[in-house]
Design a protein around this motif. Structure first.
Motif, PDB file in Angstrom:
ATOM      1  N   ASN A  59       0.653  -1.130  -0.058  1.00 37.13           N
ATOM      2  CA  ASN A  59       0.096  -0.063   0.052  1.00 37.13           C
ATOM      3  C   ASN A  59       0.892   1.180   0.084  1.00 37.13           C
ATOM      4  N   PRO A  60       0.929   1.976  -1.166  1.00 40.86           N
ATOM      5  CA  PRO A  60       1.773   3.255  -1.056  1.00 40.86           C
ATOM      6  C   PRO A  60       1.335   4.380  -0.303  1.00 40.86           C
ATOM      7  N   PHE A  61       0.099   4.210  -0.007  1.00 39.59           N
ATOM      8  CA  PHE A  61      -0.416   5.171   1.061  1.00 39.59           C
ATOM      9  C   PHE A  61      -0.267   5.154   2.494  1.00 39.59           C
ATOM     10  N   SER A  70       0.081  11.522  -0.509  1.00 43.41           N
ATOM     11  CA  SER A  70       0.254  12.472  -1.205  1.00 43.41           C
ATOM     12  C   SER A  70      -1.090  13.652  -0.954  1.00 43.41           C
ATOM     13  N   HIS A  71      -2.020  13.176  -0.344  1.00 47.48           N
ATOM     14  CA  HIS A  71      -3.185  14.052   0.144  1.00 47.48           C
ATOM     15  C   HIS A  71      -2.582  15.279   0.990  1.00 47.48           C
ATOM     16  N   GLU A  72      -1.664  14.743   1.861  1.00 51.31           N
ATOM     17  CA  GLU A  72      -1.279  15.858   2.978  1.00 51.31           C
ATOM     18  C   GLU A  72      -0.162  16.531   2.403  1.00 51.31           C
ATOM     19  N   GLN A  73       0.390  16.466   1.039  1.00 55.63           N
ATOM     20  CA  GLN A  73       1.466  17.216   0.513  1.00 55.63           C
ATOM     21  C   GLN A  73       0.944  18.322  -0.398  1.00 55.63           C
ATOM     22  N   GLU A 111      -1.889  -3.084   4.806  1.00 57.75           N
ATOM     23  CA  GLU A 111      -0.519  -3.301   4.245  1.00 57.75           C
ATOM     24  C   GLU A 111      -0.520  -3.491   2.676  1.00 57.75           C
ATOM     25  N   THR A 112      -1.592  -3.702   2.217  1.00 56.46           N
ATOM     26  CA  THR A 112      -1.368  -4.022   0.639  1.00 56.46           C
ATOM     27  C   THR A 112      -2.807  -3.394   0.049  1.00 56.46           C
ATOM     28  N   ARG A 113      -2.655  -3.574  -1.340  1.00 56.71           N
ATOM     29  CA  ARG A 113      -4.006  -2.908  -2.030  1.00 56.71           C
ATOM     30  C   ARG A 113      -3.815  -3.997  -3.418  1.00 56.71           C
TER      31      ARG A 113
END
Ligand code: GUN
Length: 258
Positions: A59-61, A70-73, A111-113
């Motif tokens: 899970n890259p998030f 990326s939502h927080e940057q 942990e995963t998607r």
């Protein structure tokens, strides 16, 4: 009913109905909806998931660091260059009871998607608008038929802007484009929306077409990594007003989920 969209490109051509209102699709669209087994989407329009890769990826998030998502940057463009900052716009998990077709108990902390998912998505004169929302995943869209307008609010690209009282406010870049077959006129067959950006879409008639004869906008979307409701949230009025100018918010508030 139809509305004159020549005044502003962001005006609806087909008036969105209440989500509880009965929908009277044309026979052609009713047949398409049943043949493809499309369901009503909570964003508006209709969809069916056509693929969910059983291959799983990390899970890259996952919040491995406080601002890993990326939502927080947000990138601020200033005279001295780009600055990344945390705007505190962390995505909150949506109430799973509100959502149909939920996959088993996914959370933002898994942990995963699934490596990817794909859907068909359809807008019709009876359900002509996909409400502003964002996904953590990157979405690849491909046109099959019809015509529509997309509006992207680049919440991760913020620039100084003057408001009506000449005060400087940081405002997000707003982008809009037409998806359609007329590539010579700049209409797009394929469009990519990166994770963290807000997106809405609405149905347009084909050029020369009577609005009453519209056969819908049919596309495919592939999300990488695969779609989960815990990676999805809707734009709210307070966030729209914070992200764009007053004038832009006034033009776009009809595209919020009711
Ligand atoms: N379930 C509800 N909405 C969606 C979506 O946008 N994509 C996928 N793959 N599944 C969904």
């Amino acid at each position: 009913s139809t509305i004159d969209s020549s005044i502003s490109p962001l005006k609806p051509v087909y008036e969105p109905k209440d989500s509880s209102a009965p929908r009277n699709e044309s026979p052609q669209l009713a047949k398409l909806i049943s043949t493809l087994n499309l369901q009503q989407h909570i964003e508006g329009g209709y969809f069916v998931e056509t693929d969910r890769d059983t291959n799983r990826v990390p899970n890259p998030f996952l919040n491995t660091s406080p601002s890993a998502s990326s939502h927080e940057q947000t990138t601020f463009y200033t005279s001295t260059g780009a600055v990344k900052a945390d705007l505190g716009n962390k995505l909150t998990d949506v109430d799973p009871d509100k959502n149909k077709n939920m996959t088993a108990d996914s959370t933002s902390q898994d942990e995963t998607r699934n490596a990817s998912t794909s859907i068909h998505y359809l807008l019709t004169p009876e359900s002509p608008m996909g409400a502003f929302h964002r996904n953590r995943g990157r979405t690849i869209h491909t046109l099959h038929r019809g015509r529509g307008r997309y509006v992207i609010i680049h919440a991760d690209e913020v620039m100084p802007s003057y408001d009506t009282h000449s005060a400087i406010r940081s405002k997000a870049r707003v982008e809009t484009f037409i998806v359609g077959q007329n590539v010579e006129k700049g209409e797009r067959l394929q469009w990519i929306v990166d994770g963290g950006k807000y997106k809405s879409s609405f149905l347009l008639p084909l050029e020369g077409e009577d609005a009453a004869d519209n056969n819908g906008l049919l596309i495919s979307e592939t999300v990488v990594p695969g779609f989960e409701y815990s990676d999805h949230d809707f734009m709210r009025i307070d966030r729209l007003e914070a992200l764009v100018t007053k004038e832009q918010a006034d033009e776009m508030r009809w595209m919020l989920r009711k």
